[in-house]
Design a protein around this motif. Structure first.
Motif, PDB file in Angstrom:
ATOM      1  N   HIS A 149       0.827  -1.223  -0.153  1.00 24.58           N
ATOM      2  CA  HIS A 149       0.058  -0.205   0.088  1.00 24.58           C
ATOM      3  C   HIS A 149       0.975   1.167  -0.064  1.00 24.58           C
ATOM      4  CE1 HIS A 149      -3.301  -2.608   0.570  1.00 24.58           C
ATOM      5  NE2 HIS A 149      -3.017  -3.017   1.607  1.00 24.58           N
ATOM      6  N   ALA A 150       0.944   1.976   1.119  1.00 24.36           N
ATOM      7  CA  ALA A 150       1.472   3.094   1.224  1.00 24.36           C
ATOM      8  C   ALA A 150       1.762   3.626   2.913  1.00 24.36           C
ATOM      9  CB  ALA A 150       0.885   4.168   0.745  1.00 24.36           C
ATOM     10  N   VAL A 151       2.337   4.635   2.921  1.00 23.04           N
ATOM     11  CA  VAL A 151       2.340   5.182   4.472  1.00 23.04           C
ATOM     12  C   VAL A 151       0.977   5.549   4.701  1.00 23.04           C
ATOM     13  CG1 VAL A 151       3.124   6.879   6.001  1.00 23.04           C
ATOM     14  CG2 VAL A 151       4.847   5.836   4.301  1.00 23.04           C
ATOM     15  N   VAL A 152       0.189   5.168   5.680  1.00 24.29           N
ATOM     16  CA  VAL A 152      -1.352   5.253   5.789  1.00 24.29           C
ATOM     17  C   VAL A 152      -1.271   5.555   7.301  1.00 24.29           C
ATOM     18  CG1 VAL A 152      -1.917   3.929   4.116  1.00 24.29           C
ATOM     19  CG2 VAL A 152      -1.649   2.804   6.342  1.00 24.29           C
ATOM     20  N   GLU A 153      -2.543   6.027   7.796  1.00 27.98           N
ATOM     21  CA  GLU A 153      -2.748   6.167   9.232  1.00 27.98           C
ATOM     22  C   GLU A 153      -3.721   5.479   9.370  1.00 27.98           C
ATOM     23  OE1 GLU A 153      -4.148   9.718  12.452  1.00 27.98           O
ATOM     24  OE2 GLU A 153      -3.073  10.160  10.644  1.00 27.98           O
ATOM     25  N   SER A 154      -3.728   4.222  10.196  1.00 30.38           N
ATOM     26  CA  SER A 154      -4.909   3.255  10.324  1.00 30.38           C
ATOM     27  C   SER A 154      -5.206   3.248  11.882  1.00 30.38           C
ATOM     28  CB  SER A 154      -4.274   1.857  10.423  1.00 30.38           C
ATOM     29  OG  SER A 154      -3.576   1.519   8.841  1.00 30.38           O
ATOM     30  N   PRO A 155      -6.634   2.604  11.981  1.00 32.75           N
ATOM     31  CA  PRO A 155      -7.106   2.530  13.323  1.00 32.75           C
ATOM     32  C   PRO A 155      -6.016   1.618  14.193  1.00 32.75           C
ATOM     33  CG  PRO A 155      -8.632   2.279  11.861  1.00 32.75           C
ATOM     34  CD  PRO A 155      -7.507   2.183  11.071  1.00 32.75           C
ATOM     35  N   LEU A 156      -5.821   2.047  15.490  1.00 34.21           N
ATOM     36  CA  LEU A 156      -4.971   1.059  16.182  1.00 34.21           C
ATOM     37  C   LEU A 156      -5.964   0.425  17.358  1.00 34.21           C
ATOM     38  CD1 LEU A 156      -2.186   0.547  17.453  1.00 34.21           C
ATOM     39  CD2 LEU A 156      -2.645   2.267  19.059  1.00 34.21           C
ATOM     40  N   SER A 157      -6.474  -0.704  16.136  1.00 31.40           N
ATOM     41  CA  SER A 157      -7.452  -1.675  16.654  1.00 31.40           C
ATOM     42  C   SER A 157      -6.876  -2.596  17.463  1.00 31.40           C
ATOM     43  CB  SER A 157      -8.172  -2.176  15.447  1.00 31.40           C
ATOM     44  OG  SER A 157      -7.081  -2.792  14.836  1.00 31.40           O
ATOM     45  N   GLU A 158      -7.875  -3.215  18.078  1.00 29.45           N
ATOM     46  CA  GLU A 158      -7.312  -4.372  19.146  1.00 29.45           C
ATOM     47  C   GLU A 158      -6.343  -5.288  18.474  1.00 29.45           C
ATOM     48  OE1 GLU A 158      -6.585  -6.638  22.362  1.00 29.45           O
ATOM     49  OE2 GLU A 158      -7.369  -4.678  22.193  1.00 29.45           O
ATOM     50  N   PRO A 159      -6.655  -5.873  17.192  1.00 28.50           N
ATOM     51  CA  PRO A 159      -5.556  -6.800  16.737  1.00 28.50           C
ATOM     52  C   PRO A 159      -4.146  -6.155  16.456  1.00 28.50           C
ATOM     53  CG  PRO A 159      -7.639  -7.101  15.554  1.00 28.50           C
ATOM     54  CD  PRO A 159      -7.740  -5.850  16.350  1.00 28.50           C
ATOM     55  N   TRP A 160      -4.033  -4.848  16.241  1.00 26.08           N
ATOM     56  CA  TRP A 160      -2.954  -4.038  16.192  1.00 26.08           C
ATOM     57  C   TRP A 160      -2.353  -4.019  17.655  1.00 26.08           C
ATOM     58  CZ3 TRP A 160       0.364  -3.908  12.344  1.00 26.08           C
ATOM     59  CH2 TRP A 160      -0.063  -3.945  11.017  1.00 26.08           C
ATOM     60  N   ALA A 161      -3.267  -3.359  18.570  1.00 26.05           N
ATOM     61  CA  ALA A 161      -2.545  -3.041  19.973  1.00 26.05           C
ATOM     62  C   ALA A 161      -2.275  -4.141  20.570  1.00 26.05           C
ATOM     63  CB  ALA A 161      -3.719  -2.485  20.617  1.00 26.05           C
ATOM     64  N   ARG A 162      -2.665  -5.222  20.535  1.00 21.50           N
ATOM     65  CA  ARG A 162      -2.214  -6.548  21.294  1.00 21.50           C
ATOM     66  C   ARG A 162      -0.885  -7.028  20.728  1.00 21.50           C
ATOM     67  NH1 ARG A 162      -6.789  -9.630  19.014  1.00 21.50           N
ATOM     68  NH2 ARG A 162      -6.161 -11.088  17.366  1.00 21.50           N
ATOM     69  N   ARG A 163      -0.427  -6.472  19.545  1.00 21.62           N
ATOM     70  CA  ARG A 163       0.835  -6.852  18.988  1.00 21.62           C
ATOM     71  C   ARG A 163       2.120  -5.951  19.483  1.00 21.62           C
ATOM     72  NH1 ARG A 163      -2.813  -9.186  15.755  1.00 21.62           N
ATOM     73  NH2 ARG A 163      -2.497 -11.176  14.791  1.00 21.62           N
ATOM     74  N   ILE A 164       1.543  -4.663  19.871  1.00 17.23           N
ATOM     75  CA  ILE A 164       2.854  -3.869  20.568  1.00 17.23           C
ATOM     76  C   ILE A 164       3.591  -4.523  21.688  1.00 17.23           C
ATOM     77  CG2 ILE A 164       3.240  -1.764  21.563  1.00 17.23           C
ATOM     78  CD1 ILE A 164       0.491  -0.593  20.220  1.00 17.23           C
ATOM     79  N   VAL A 165       4.736  -4.453  21.467  1.00 10.28           N
ATOM     80  CA  VAL A 165       5.649  -5.068  22.137  1.00 10.28           C
ATOM     81  C   VAL A 165       6.685  -4.103  23.092  1.00 10.28           C
ATOM     82  CG1 VAL A 165       5.679  -7.514  21.347  1.00 10.28           C
ATOM     83  CG2 VAL A 165       7.512  -5.989  20.569  1.00 10.28           C
ATOM     84  N   ALA A 166       6.762  -3.023  22.613  1.00  9.41           N
ATOM     85  CA  ALA A 166       7.750  -1.984  23.090  1.00  9.41           C
ATOM     86  C   ALA A 166       7.085  -0.480  22.526  1.00  9.41           C
ATOM     87  CB  ALA A 166       9.010  -2.136  22.867  1.00  9.41           C
ATOM     88  N   ARG A 167       7.477   0.396  23.230  1.00  7.95           N
ATOM     89  CA  ARG A 167       7.254   1.857  22.738  1.00  7.95           C
ATOM     90  C   ARG A 167       8.409   2.690  23.084  1.00  7.95           C
ATOM     91  NH1 ARG A 167       4.041   4.979  25.810  1.00  7.95           N
ATOM     92  NH2 ARG A 167       3.852   3.778  27.639  1.00  7.95           N
ATOM     93  N   PHE A 168       8.717   3.355  22.172  1.00  9.99           N
ATOM     94  CA  PHE A 168       9.903   4.563  22.388  1.00  9.99           C
ATOM     95  C   PHE A 168       9.722   5.889  21.814  1.00  9.99           C
ATOM     96  CE2 PHE A 168      11.231   0.014  21.071  1.00  9.99           C
ATOM     97  CZ  PHE A 168      12.238  -0.081  21.694  1.00  9.99           C
ATOM     98  N   GLY A 169      10.658   6.681  22.404  1.00 15.74           N
ATOM     99  CA  GLY A 169      10.451   7.995  22.021  1.00 15.74           C
ATOM    100  C   GLY A 169      11.504   8.520  21.134  1.00 15.74           C
ATOM    101  N   TYR A 170      11.595   9.472  20.321  1.00 10.53           N
ATOM    102  CA  TYR A 170      12.794  10.358  19.884  1.00 10.53           C
ATOM    103  C   TYR A 170      13.716  10.926  20.734  1.00 10.53           C
ATOM    104  CZ  TYR A 170      10.957   9.061  15.051  1.00 10.53           C
ATOM    105  OH  TYR A 170      10.759   8.545  13.840  1.00 10.53           O
ATOM    106  N   PRO A 171      14.843  10.992  20.597  1.00 11.77           N
ATOM    107  CA  PRO A 171      15.532  11.759  21.802  1.00 11.77           C
ATOM    108  C   PRO A 171      14.951  13.237  21.926  1.00 11.77           C
ATOM    109  CG  PRO A 171      17.079  10.718  20.283  1.00 11.77           C
ATOM    110  CD  PRO A 171      15.439  10.704  19.723  1.00 11.77           C
ATOM    111  N   LYS A 172      14.665  13.594  23.159  1.00  7.87           N
ATOM    112  CA  LYS A 172      14.123  14.951  23.368  1.00  7.87           C
ATOM    113  C   LYS A 172      14.892  16.232  23.061  1.00  7.87           C
ATOM    114  CE  LYS A 172      11.242  13.670  27.202  1.00  7.87           C
ATOM    115  NZ  LYS A 172      10.743  12.279  26.870  1.00  7.87           N
ATOM    116  N   GLY A 173      16.304  16.016  23.373  1.00  8.52           N
ATOM    117  CA  GLY A 173      17.248  17.167  23.038  1.00  8.52           C
ATOM    118  C   GLY A 173      17.200  17.450  21.601  1.00  8.52           C
ATOM    119  N   ALA A 174      16.738  16.361  20.730  1.00 10.84           N
ATOM    120  CA  ALA A 174      16.997  16.696  19.453  1.00 10.84           C
ATOM    121  C   ALA A 174      15.689  17.156  18.658  1.00 10.84           C
ATOM    122  CB  ALA A 174      17.198  15.044  18.679  1.00 10.84           C
ATOM    123  N   ILE A 175      14.684  17.067  19.557  1.00 13.27           N
ATOM    124  CA  ILE A 175      13.383  17.627  18.681  1.00 13.27           C
ATOM    125  C   ILE A 175      13.224  19.082  19.127  1.00 13.27           C
ATOM    126  CG2 ILE A 175      11.098  17.255  19.007  1.00 13.27           C
ATOM    127  CD1 ILE A 175      11.489  14.464  19.428  1.00 13.27           C
TER     128      ILE A 175
END
Length: 175
Positions: A149-175
């Motif tokens: 497909h392409a770069v898309v904005e999708s619903p973070l539905s339950e099937p997607w949400a339950r597959r999240i294993v980690a979350r990260f942030g971009y370095p604060k000083g760089a933003i």
């Protein structure tokens, strides 16, 4: 700050899916999107990714993507989803066994806008998909490069949400 991440990611919407690419408007895969937002917000990439095939995560147990994310992004949380009761919880790489939280990280909670999300697509497989949380609340969404497909904005539905294993942030000083 988190809004800047989401705004930068939304500039990539509609970019065609292209394996190993990271060029807004021309082509990107899921890693290419994360790399492109890094360049937009943080400057030059800290390392060039090695070449990889579309099926790179189908064999082996090394958490290559998780390891790279931990080197360059700020770990926010890991998930105990599909945790294995076997072993110490750490692989030979020093990374958590797939599905187990990285030592010292809080439970995942809900993604917040701008979080880089790492997904495990198959139980027992390695984590091999990335996206950026965009909206929260009643209808959460995430931005990702979707194969075929392409770069898309999708619903973070339950099937997607339950597959999240980690979350990260971009370095604060760089933003």
């Amino acid at each position: 700050m988190r809004g800047d991440v989401v705004a930068a990611a939304r500039l990539w919407l509609g970019t065609p899916y292209r394996h190993q690419a990271s060029c807004r408007g021309a082509g990107a895969d899921c890693l290419g999107l994360i790399r492109g937002v890094w360049r937009d917000l943080c400057g030059p990439e800290p390392e060039a990714p090695p070449a990889y095939t579309p099926d790179w995560g189908e064999t082996g147990r090394q958490e290559v993507l998780w390891s790279a994310a931990t080197r360059h992004l700020i770990p926010l949380a890991a998930s105990p989803l599909d945790a294995s009761p076997l072993g110490s919880g750490l692989l030979a790489t020093g990374l958590p066994e797939p599905g187990l939280p990285e030592p010292g990280l809080p439970e995942p909670g809900l993604p917040e806008p701008g979080d880089v999300l790492l997904f495990r697509l198959r139980t027992g497989g390695i984590a091999k998909h990335l996206g950026i949380a965009a909206e929260t609340g009643a209808v959460p969404t995430f931005i990702h490069a979707y194969s075929g497909h392409a770069v898309v904005e999708s619903p973070l539905s339950e099937p997607w949400a339950r597959r999240i294993v980690a979350r990260f942030g971009y370095p604060k000083g760089a933003i």
